[in-house]
Design an enzyme around this catalytic site. Structure first.
Site, PDB file in Angstrom:
ATOM      1  N   HIS A 181     -18.986 -10.375  58.204  1.00  0.00           N
ATOM      2  CA  HIS A 181     -18.672 -10.910  59.267  1.00  0.00           C
ATOM      3  C   HIS A 181     -19.537 -12.803  59.489  1.00  0.00           C
ATOM      4  O   HIS A 181     -19.048 -13.266  59.394  1.00  0.00           O
ATOM      5  CB  HIS A 181     -18.813  -9.843  60.417  1.00  0.00           C
ATOM      6  CG  HIS A 181     -19.033 -10.727  61.671  1.00  0.00           C
ATOM      7  ND1 HIS A 181     -17.331 -11.698  62.204  1.00  0.00           N
ATOM      8  CD2 HIS A 181     -19.737 -11.683  62.770  1.00  0.00           C
ATOM      9  CE1 HIS A 181     -18.248 -11.980  63.217  1.00  0.00           C
ATOM     10  NE2 HIS A 181     -19.629 -12.063  63.736  1.00  0.00           N
ATOM     11  N   HIS A 186     -19.258 -16.795  59.995  1.00  0.00           N
ATOM     12  CA  HIS A 186     -20.119 -17.774  60.666  1.00  0.00           C
ATOM     13  C   HIS A 186     -20.826 -19.513  59.557  1.00  0.00           C
ATOM     14  O   HIS A 186     -20.444 -19.719  59.775  1.00  0.00           O
ATOM     15  CB  HIS A 186     -21.352 -16.966  61.293  1.00  0.00           C
ATOM     16  CG  HIS A 186     -20.866 -16.694  61.808  1.00  0.00           C
ATOM     17  ND1 HIS A 186     -20.398 -17.114  63.649  1.00  0.00           N
ATOM     18  CD2 HIS A 186     -20.929 -15.189  62.820  1.00  0.00           C
ATOM     19  CE1 HIS A 186     -19.911 -16.272  64.196  1.00  0.00           C
ATOM     20  NE2 HIS A 186     -20.720 -15.079  63.837  1.00  0.00           N
ATOM     21  N   GLU A 226     -16.925 -17.317  68.689  1.00  0.00           N
ATOM     22  CA  GLU A 226     -16.488 -16.407  67.713  1.00  0.00           C
ATOM     23  C   GLU A 226     -15.160 -15.773  67.739  1.00  0.00           C
ATOM     24  O   GLU A 226     -14.320 -14.769  66.594  1.00  0.00           O
ATOM     25  CB  GLU A 226     -16.914 -14.515  68.519  1.00  0.00           C
ATOM     26  CG  GLU A 226     -18.694 -14.352  68.283  1.00  0.00           C
ATOM     27  CD  GLU A 226     -19.028 -13.487  66.928  1.00  0.00           C
ATOM     28  OE1 GLU A 226     -18.063 -13.924  65.927  1.00  0.00           O
ATOM     29  OE2 GLU A 226     -20.106 -14.005  66.997  1.00  0.00           O
ATOM     30  N   SER A 245     -13.582 -12.972  59.532  1.00  0.00           N
ATOM     31  CA  SER A 245     -14.154 -11.984  58.955  1.00  0.00           C
ATOM     32  C   SER A 245     -13.073 -10.802  59.375  1.00  0.00           C
ATOM     33  O   SER A 245     -13.455 -10.049  58.766  1.00  0.00           O
ATOM     34  CB  SER A 245     -15.582 -11.137  59.636  1.00  0.00           C
ATOM     35  OG  SER A 245     -15.597 -11.007  60.963  1.00  0.00           O
TER      36      SER A 245
HETATM   37  N1  TIH Z   1     -13.832  -8.409  63.811  1.00  0.00           N
HETATM   38  C1  TIH Z   1     -14.865  -8.425  63.273  1.00  0.00           C
HETATM   39  C2  TIH Z   1     -14.942  -8.195  61.680  1.00  0.00           C
HETATM   40  O1  TIH Z   1     -14.100  -7.284  61.422  1.00  0.00           O
HETATM   41  O2  TIH Z   1     -15.318  -8.386  61.165  1.00  0.00           O
HETATM   42  C3  TIH Z   1     -16.758  -8.255  63.458  1.00  0.00           C
HETATM   43  C4  TIH Z   1     -17.044  -9.186  65.404  1.00  0.00           C
HETATM   44  C5  TIH Z   1     -17.595 -10.293  65.172  1.00  0.00           C
HETATM   45  C6  TIH Z   1     -17.739 -10.255  66.691  1.00  0.00           C
HETATM   46  C7  TIH Z   1     -17.732  -9.384  67.332  1.00  0.00           C
HETATM   47  S1  TIH Z   1     -17.583  -7.947  66.007  1.00  0.00           S
HETATM   48 FE   FE2 Z   2     -20.227 -12.915  64.968  1.00  0.00          FE
END
Ligand code: TIH
Ligand code: FE2
Length: 323
Positions: A181, A186, A226, A245
């Site tokens: 992630h 990011h 996010e 991600s």
């Molecule tokens: N759900 C995202 C992932 O599977 O990569 C990870 C997260 C981002 C924000 C909160 S959890």
């Molecule tokens: Fe994040």
């Protein structure tokens, strides 16, 4: 009268002490004192809860982060074959979606990083690229930081990043941040100057902010950095890292799930934001921005409305505040 006076004086003291001293540099922010939720203690609904090997590995990687001091090289993790398998799978699936689902800034910055399925990038190498492009730094962290510490870090152009790999049972979606992630979501966005500016604005506003304002800034962060989306012609593209991600969430954003489409609403930082949670799976509502410049301008005007006078005169490594 004395009693009432004493009580209200006590209340005032509490209100005062609930806002900790404003950090003057990244050295004043702890990366391990206030770890929330997950960390190394997984809850029962976490995919790695029954996997003791996995939990041991996470504590080991978390401990590496705790000994790191800003300015020193970030410790390398010698990732296992299983960890590399998970990373490779996530990367291989996502690269097919980026051309149609990711915003143009992401697609552009992505090229700076030469990601390969057989190598999990080390935070140190990524931090060096960011330092050269937008002047941002990465700092390793043991788990989810308290929102105040995390947002304050952004004011010093520092991104706190986890270093462990998600559990292999569901590479398409994890309920918490992991290295896939951070790196795929990011890092490329932080190499884009306009986006980096947007994140910086949220960070500056968080310095010395009241608990209530921290909470609102956390939601603004959540619904932009996010899970933000942006208009590109007639299309909606992802710029939020939680989207970029997660193969599952990227598809959900476009196609919906079980016939139910998510909702898209315009970003207005002065309005009450919906509740956010790590536990509810895919988002039901995404905020749609006209552009990063427009979103940053809106966040700036909100941030100015809550900015503390002491912060106005602060100097961020040679750059005065830019709200
Ligand atoms: N759900 C995202 C992932 O599977 O990569 C990870 C997260 C981002 C924000 C909160 S959890
Ligand atoms: Fe994040």
């Amino acid at each position: 009268f004395n009693k009432i006076h004493a009580i209200s004086a006590e209340k005032e003291k509490q209100a005062d002490t609930s806002v900790p001293p404003i950090p003057k540099s990244i050295h004043d922010i702890s990366n391990g004192d206030h770890i929330l939720g997950f960390g190394a203690d997984l809850s029962e609904d976490h995919p790695g809860y029954y996997d003791n090997e996995y939990k041991k590995r996470r504590s080991y990687i978390a401990d590496l982060a705790k000994i790191h001091k800003p300015g020193e090289p970030i410790p390398c993790v010698d990732y296992s074959a299983e960890e590399i398998r998970v990373w490779g799978l996530v990367l291989d699936t996502l690269v097919d979606l980026y051309p149609t689902h990711a915003c143009k800034e992401y697609i552009d910055s992505y090229k700076l990083f030469n990601f390969k399925p057989n190598h999990i990038p080390q935070l140190q190498e990524l931090s060096e690229v960011l330092e050269q492009t937008t002047g941002w730094h990465i700092r390793p962290v043991a788990g989810l930081l308290h929102p105040r510490d995390f947002l304050n870090g952004l004011a010093f152009r520092t991104f706190h990043s986890t270093q462990y790999v998600r559990h292999g049972s569901n590479p398409m979606y994890t309920p918490e941040p992991d290295i896939c992630h951070e790196v795929l979501g990011h890092v490329p966005m932080l190499a884009d100057p306009e986006f980096a500016d947007l994140a910086w604005v949220i960070g500056q506003a968080s310095l010395g902010a009241s608990e209530k304002d921290i909470w609102h800034l956390t939601k603004l962060y959540w619904y932009t950095v996010e899970f933000g989306t942006v208009k590109e012609g007639s299309e909606i593209r992802a710029f939020g890292a939680g989207l970029l991600s997660s193969i599952g969430e990227l598809k959900h954003m476009r196609e919906g799930t079980d016939g139910v489409m998510p909702e898209f609403v315009e970003l207005d930082p002065f309005k009450k934001m919906p509740k956010m949670s790590y536990k509810d799976g895919y988002q039901k509502k995404y905020f749609l921005c006209e552009s990063f410049a427009d979103a940053a301008a809106k966040l700036r005007s909100y941030s100015r409305s809550i900015l503390k006078p002491e912060v106005m005169s602060m100097n961020f490594g040679g750059t005065p505040i830019q709200l």
